[in-house]
Motif scaffolding. Structure first.
Motif, PDB file in Angstrom:
ATOM      1  N   GLU A 102     -10.681 -67.251 -59.453  1.00 21.99           N
ATOM      2  CA  GLU A 102      -9.784 -66.496 -60.079  1.00 21.99           C
ATOM      3  C   GLU A 102     -10.180 -65.034 -60.468  1.00 21.99           C
ATOM      4  O   GLU A 102      -9.616 -63.934 -60.427  1.00 21.99           O
ATOM      5  CB  GLU A 102      -8.712 -67.260 -60.813  1.00 21.99           C
ATOM      6  N   ASN A 103     -11.173 -65.023 -61.254  1.00 20.25           N
ATOM      7  CA  ASN A 103     -12.057 -64.123 -61.902  1.00 20.25           C
ATOM      8  C   ASN A 103     -12.304 -63.087 -60.923  1.00 20.25           C
ATOM      9  O   ASN A 103     -12.349 -62.046 -61.054  1.00 20.25           O
ATOM     10  CB  ASN A 103     -13.195 -64.517 -62.710  1.00 20.25           C
ATOM     11  N   VAL A 104     -12.921 -63.680 -59.550  1.00 13.77           N
ATOM     12  CA  VAL A 104     -13.344 -62.885 -58.713  1.00 13.77           C
ATOM     13  C   VAL A 104     -12.177 -61.990 -57.994  1.00 13.77           C
ATOM     14  O   VAL A 104     -12.196 -61.106 -57.443  1.00 13.77           O
ATOM     15  CB  VAL A 104     -14.659 -63.382 -57.735  1.00 13.77           C
ATOM     16  N   SER A 105     -11.159 -62.990 -57.636  1.00 12.02           N
ATOM     17  CA  SER A 105      -9.846 -62.488 -57.103  1.00 12.02           C
ATOM     18  C   SER A 105      -9.021 -61.393 -57.874  1.00 12.02           C
ATOM     19  O   SER A 105      -8.534 -60.517 -56.981  1.00 12.02           O
ATOM     20  CB  SER A 105      -8.901 -63.921 -56.626  1.00 12.02           C
ATOM     21  N   LEU A 106      -9.141 -61.457 -59.126  1.00  9.58           N
ATOM     22  CA  LEU A 106      -8.322 -60.473 -59.962  1.00  9.58           C
ATOM     23  C   LEU A 106      -8.182 -59.190 -59.271  1.00  9.58           C
ATOM     24  O   LEU A 106      -7.147 -58.603 -59.282  1.00  9.58           O
ATOM     25  CB  LEU A 106      -8.612 -60.666 -61.447  1.00  9.58           C
ATOM     26  N   PRO A 107      -9.188 -58.533 -59.254  1.00 12.75           N
ATOM     27  CA  PRO A 107      -9.269 -57.179 -58.978  1.00 12.75           C
ATOM     28  C   PRO A 107      -8.538 -56.808 -57.595  1.00 12.75           C
ATOM     29  O   PRO A 107      -7.694 -55.816 -57.353  1.00 12.75           O
ATOM     30  CB  PRO A 107     -10.804 -56.657 -58.872  1.00 12.75           C
ATOM     31  N   LEU A 108      -8.628 -57.737 -56.604  1.00 14.05           N
ATOM     32  CA  LEU A 108      -7.926 -57.873 -55.394  1.00 14.05           C
ATOM     33  C   LEU A 108      -6.468 -57.910 -55.379  1.00 14.05           C
ATOM     34  O   LEU A 108      -5.604 -57.211 -55.111  1.00 14.05           O
ATOM     35  CB  LEU A 108      -8.488 -58.740 -54.242  1.00 14.05           C
TER      36      LEU A 108
END
Ligand code: ADP
Length: 228
Positions: A102-108
Motif C-alpha cells: 500500500e505504501n508503494v501504491s499510494l503515489p499511484l
C-alpha cells in the motif's frame, strides 16, 4: 542532464546571512552515479533541495533536463518532481498504518491510477527490490533495511530519470547499508537513472563513480573514482 551555474543559496538567520551554498557550478550527465560528500552543515541538503526543485537559489541558474528550476513556476516544478524525480530519505517516511504494498501504491492512487493497476505496479517494484514476500507486512514488521527498500520501490513508481538519496543509509546497520547501496546502484544501472547520493560516510561514497566534496558551501573536490 543537470547543470548548475554560479549557484548560491543564502538563508537569513536574524541579522545574519548564512551562506549555505556559495558560487557552485557543476554538470551531471545522464546516468551518472555521483556521491555528494562533506561534513554536517557543508550544504549537502541545500544542494539536493535545489536540484529537486524544492527550493530556489538566491543567485545562479539550475537547469535539469532543459527545465530552468530557477525560473519555472510552481506548477512546472511540481510536474517536474512528479514525472522525473525519485526521492529517498534517511528516515524512510513510510506510512505506519499501511503495509508495504500500500505504501508503494499510494503515489499511484493519489494520481488517479486504478487500484488493481496500482497494486500490480507496486508488486512489480517490490519484486525489483527483493521484497515480494514482505508485501503485506506493516512498517513495524519490516527491518530498517526492508523499510528503506520499500521506500526505494516507492521512489520508482513514476519511472524517474533522476534518483536523489539523502543519507539513505544513515539509519541502517552496515550489512543493510551495503545492501541498500548495492540496490540503488543496480537500479540506476538497469533503469538508466541518474543517481545522486548524499552521504557523510566515505565507505558509502566509495560505491559511486564520481565524488563531489563540499566544504562551507563550496565544492572543494570533484573527482572520478576508480570502478571497483
Ligand atoms: P548539510 O546537509 O551538509 O548538513 P545543510 O545544507 O543542511 O548542510 O546546511 C548548510 C548550512 O545552511 C548550515 O550552516 C545550516 O545551518 C544552514 N541552513 C540550512 N537550512 C537553513 C534554514 N532553513 N535557515 C537558516 N539556515 C539554514
Amino acid at each position: 542532464m543537470i547543470s548548475l551555474r554560479n549557484v548560491s543559496r543564502y538563508y537569513k538567520a536574524g541579522e545574519r546571512s548564512v551562506h549555505a551554498l556559495e558560487d557552485v557550478s557543476l554538470a551531471i550527465a545522464p546516468h551518472e552515479f555521483v556521491a555528494v560528500v562533506g561534513p554536517s552543515g557543508c550544504g549537502k541538503s541545500t544542494l539536493m533541495h535545489l536540484i529537486a526543485g524544492l527550493d530556489r537559489p538566491t543567485a545562479g541558474e539550475i537547469v535539469v533536463d532543459g527545465l530552468s528550476l530557477t525560473t519555472a513556476d510552481d506548477a512546472a516544478l511540481t510536474n517536474f518532481r512528479r514525472r522525473q524525480l525519485g526521492l529517498v530519505f534517511q528516515f524512510f517516511n513510510l506510512l505506519p498504518t499501511m503495509n508495504a504494498l500500500e505504501n508503494v501504491s499510494l503515489p499511484l492512487l493519489l494520481q488517479g491510477i486504478a487500484p488493481e493497476e496500482a497494486a500490480a505496479r507496486a508488486g512489480e517494484l517490490l519484486r525489483l527490490v527483493g521484497l515480494t514476500n514482505r508485501a503485506s507486512h506493516f512498517v513495524h514488521q519490516l527491518s530498517g533495511g526492508e523499510q528503506q527498500r520499500t521506500a526505494i520501490a516507492r521512489a520508482l513508481v513514476h519511472h524517474p530519470s533522476l534518483l536523489i538519496a539523502d543519507e539513505p543509509t544513515g539509519n541502517l546497520d552496515t550489512a543493510s547499508a551495503e545492501r541498500v547501496i548495492a540496490l540503488l546502484e543496480q537500479i540506476a544501472r538497469e533503469q538508466l537513472t541518474t543517481l545522486i547520493l548524499v552521504t557523510h560516510s566515505a565507505e558509502v561514497a566509495a560505491a559511486a563513480a564520481r565524488q563531489i566534496e563540499l566544504r562551507d558551501g563550496r565544492i572543494i573536490n570533484d573527482r572520478l573514482l576508480a570502478v571497483a
